[in-house]
Write a protein that holds these residues in place. Structure first.
Motif, PDB file in Angstrom:
ATOM      1  N   THR A   5      52.367  29.742  17.763  1.00  0.00           N
ATOM      2  CA  THR A   5      51.496  29.542  18.924  1.00  0.00           C
ATOM      3  C   THR A   5      51.282  30.845  19.693  1.00  0.00           C
ATOM      4  N   ARG A   6      50.275  30.816  20.529  1.00  0.00           N
ATOM      5  CA  ARG A   6      49.988  31.928  21.420  1.00  0.00           C
ATOM      6  C   ARG A   6      51.182  32.179  22.341  1.00  0.00           C
ATOM      7  N   PHE A  11      55.840  35.280  24.254  1.00  0.00           N
ATOM      8  CA  PHE A  11      57.294  35.268  24.411  1.00  0.00           C
ATOM      9  C   PHE A  11      57.920  36.459  23.680  1.00  0.00           C
ATOM     10  N   THR A  12      57.442  36.719  22.444  1.00  0.00           N
ATOM     11  CA  THR A  12      57.948  37.844  21.668  1.00  0.00           C
ATOM     12  C   THR A  12      57.750  39.154  22.426  1.00  0.00           C
ATOM     13  N   TYR A  13      56.547  39.350  22.961  1.00  0.00           N
ATOM     14  CA  TYR A  13      56.270  40.611  23.650  1.00  0.00           C
ATOM     15  C   TYR A  13      57.059  40.739  24.942  1.00  0.00           C
TER      16      TYR A  13
ATOM     17  N   ALA B 188      59.317  23.066   9.133  1.00  0.00           N
ATOM     18  CA  ALA B 188      60.217  23.586  10.156  1.00  0.00           C
ATOM     19  C   ALA B 188      59.461  24.494  11.117  1.00  0.00           C
ATOM     20  N   GLY B 189      59.780  24.400  12.409  1.00  0.00           N
ATOM     21  CA  GLY B 189      59.228  25.314  13.399  1.00  0.00           C
ATOM     22  C   GLY B 189      60.096  26.557  13.511  1.00  0.00           C
ATOM     23  N   PHE B 190      59.747  27.453  14.443  1.00  0.00           N
ATOM     24  CA  PHE B 190      60.464  28.718  14.581  1.00  0.00           C
ATOM     25  C   PHE B 190      61.951  28.490  14.879  1.00  0.00           C
ATOM     26  N   TRP B 191      62.238  27.600  15.856  1.00  0.00           N
ATOM     27  CA  TRP B 191      63.640  27.413  16.252  1.00  0.00           C
ATOM     28  C   TRP B 191      64.438  26.687  15.175  1.00  0.00           C
TER      29      TRP B 191
END
Lengths: 277, 286
Positions: A5-6, A11-13, B188-191
């Motif tokens: 997602t956007r 969040f990463t940045y 699966a998602g990121f977490w």
């Protein structure tokens, strides 16, 4: 990654920015503080960028303090201990990398334990012994003691480096009539130069930064090293923070230069290995 | 006489030097710990004296807080940073180089820089907290008994979480890509990926790094000694500093030796576990 997602990207940045801020800010603040005049150091709200940058703090450190002497002491002790440890470690590492012998695993663990030793637990007997030998407050005393730190590390790193060198190269030399020592010095060592430099740099940095042994065994200003000299700056009630930050910069520069050069070397070594397949 | 193997011959100088510098002092500590200044055997008297000293339990408790606080935060933040640095984003290479700065800066320099930033009156940290009104008045970070240990732990975490990040990142890069692809096929998602794929894969690295960090935290003196020397009112006195002060400020070499013996024994248990874990890992990879 298209389903990310956007919000995830943002969040990463944000996290990356946070890491950069936390890691970089103290260093920047040290650099900025070191070129501030007294008035701008001690003021609320703080002056972020010095309006009248000055080298006065550096002048104080270089000409009105013992720091230059401590710098020289640090260089002598670090270079001495690093070279001494390397010259012994080369043989040990070669023995461990190329021969099988009884008890080898135990000897290797013994060397590893040396690396993990709680240094505080042995300062008392080391002090008593050095005092008996008249080596407290001498370069030689600290150089010897620092081998506790540099020697295990050097042996460990060089052993894995030597193991990675194809044994066939050495066998060819032996067939040509070379002795074991000849092989070590004419075949193995020239091939290990990147590894040796890495060991030298790593030992140099560790001894350069070492604190507790220096604090215990070098109490006279003729042999004190930089970390102790720096710590002294602040133990007085009236700390000159501009000078402390300038001295900190002076202590960091050699390490930064070494580290940056080593990084290049490592990357060079890695890519060289990759092209050879 | 049997012939000495050439391998042992090569290793001999290093082994002799280390025996003199490491094995001999350890034996000598043991001897010092059961004798008095005249060299008479006094049994466990030195141990008793040390155990009765009021500072010993204080230092022991402080050491636990120091090691526990430092290591937990270093591992959590370091692993999180490694996961972040393993993601693809613009400027990742620069962030990776910047992230190692705290680890590269000499420990004493980091300690003093933070001491300046924690300065009660002119420190930048108090300014950042008071200016937007997060706290009402400046906090005496390094002079108040309640804040000084957390401040020390913060400095130690800052210094070493990059090391954890580098080690874990190397582990992350070795994880086969198809594991993630399989997880994604399963929706699966990121977490989910982090929890069920990434962390189990780097668990051995994290275990080894954690043990190393425990050993380092136990041996660490620079930060605390340079800033507070164990004060105020012994609130940052950890056992290694207690040993140093007992020996070189109170000049009680024999009691310091007794304390060293106990400290040494406790540390060696952890070292033994570390070596066991490490060798188990090597066997697996062979």
């Amino acid at each position: 990654m298209n389903e990310r997602t956007r919000a995830g990207v943002i969040f990463t940045y944000v996290c990356a920015a946070l890491v950069v801020a936390v890691c970089l800010f103290p260093f920047l603040w040290m650099a900025l503080s070191s070129i501030k005049v007294l008035r701008e150091l001690y003021t609320i709200p703080p002056v972020w960028i010095p309006t009248v940058p000055t080298l006065e703090n550096y002048r104080t450190v270089l000409f009105d303090s013992n720091i230059p002497r401590y710098f020289l002491n640090s260089v002598i002790i670090s270079v001495g201990s690093t070279t001494l440890a390397l010259s012994i470690a080369i043989f040990a590492a070669y023995g461990f990398a190329r021969f099988r012998f009884r008890g080898k695993a135990y000897y290797q663990s013994f060397i590893l334990i040396g690396q993990l030793l709680p240094t505080a637990a042995i300062i008392v007997p080391l002090f008593v012994t050095l005092r008996y030998l008249g080596l407290v407050n001498t370069y030689l005393g600290l150089i010897l003691v620092y081998m506790i730190i540099t020697l295990p590390l050097s042996v460990w790193m060089l052993t894995s480096y030597f193991r990675a060198i194809p044994v066939e190269l050495e066998e060819a030399a032996i067939i040509d009539g070379s002795s074991r020592l000849g092989v070590l010095f004419r075949v193995t060592l020239p091939l290990s130069i990147p590894g040796i430099i890495a060991v030298l740099v790593y030992s140099f940095i560790t001894t350069w930064n070492e604190f507790i042994f220096a604090l215990t065994f070098a109490t006279d200003s003729s042999v004190k090293t930089l970390p102790i000299g720096l710590a002294e700056f602040t133990t007085e009630f009236d700390t000159d923070w501009g000078a402390v930050m300038a001295a900190s910069m002076i202590m960091t520069i050699p390490i930064a230069v070494l580290f940056l050069s080593m990084q290049r070397l490592f990357i060079g070594g890695m890519t060289a290995g990759a092209t050879k397949g | 006489m049997t012939r000495i193997s050439p391998g042992l011959l090569f290793a001999l100088p290093a082994l002799i030097v280390l025996t003199m510098l490491v094995a001999y002092p350890i034996m000598y500590t043991a001897l010092l710990s059961v004798t008095d200044q005249q060299g008479n055997l006094v049994g466990l008297q030195n141990f008793q004296r040390v155990m009765q000293a009021r500072t010993t339990p204080v230092a022991f408790y402080n050491t636990l807080v120091w090691v526990g606080g430092s290591v937990v935060l270093q591992v959590v933040l370091g692993t999180a940073t490694a996961i972040l640095l393993n993601e693809k984003f613009a400027g990742r290479a620069i962030v990776r180089s910047i992230a190692v700065i705290p680890w590269v800066i000499p420990g004493i320099v980091g300690a003093l820089t933070w001491a300046w930033m924690f300065h009660t009156e002119f420190g930048i940290i108090n300014y950042m907290l008071t200016a937007p009104g997060i706290v009402d008045e400046p906090v005496g970070w390094l002079v108040s008994r309640n804040t000084v240990m957390p401040a020390m732990i913060a400095i130690n975490v800052w210094k070493l979480f990059p090391f954890v990040a580098i080690m874990v990142l190397a582990g992350l890069q070795a994880i086969p890509k198809d594991l993630y692809e399989a997880a994604r096929v399963d929706g699966a998602g990121f977490w989910d990926e982090v929890w069920h794929v990434t962390l189990p894969q780097v668990r051995p690295v994290i275990v080894a790094v954690t043990l190393l960090l425990v050993i380092w935290a136990l041996n660490h003196i620079t930060t605390i000694f340079a800033i507070t020397r164990g004060g105020p009112a012994n609130s940052t006195l950890i056992t290694p500093i207690q040993i140093f002060r007992l020996a070189f400020e109170s000049v009680q070499f024999h009691q310091a030796a007794a304390l060293s013996v106990m400290f040494f024994a406790a540390t060696m248990v952890i070292v033994a576990v570390y070596i066991k874990v490490l060798s188990a890992k090597e066997e697996k990879s062979l």
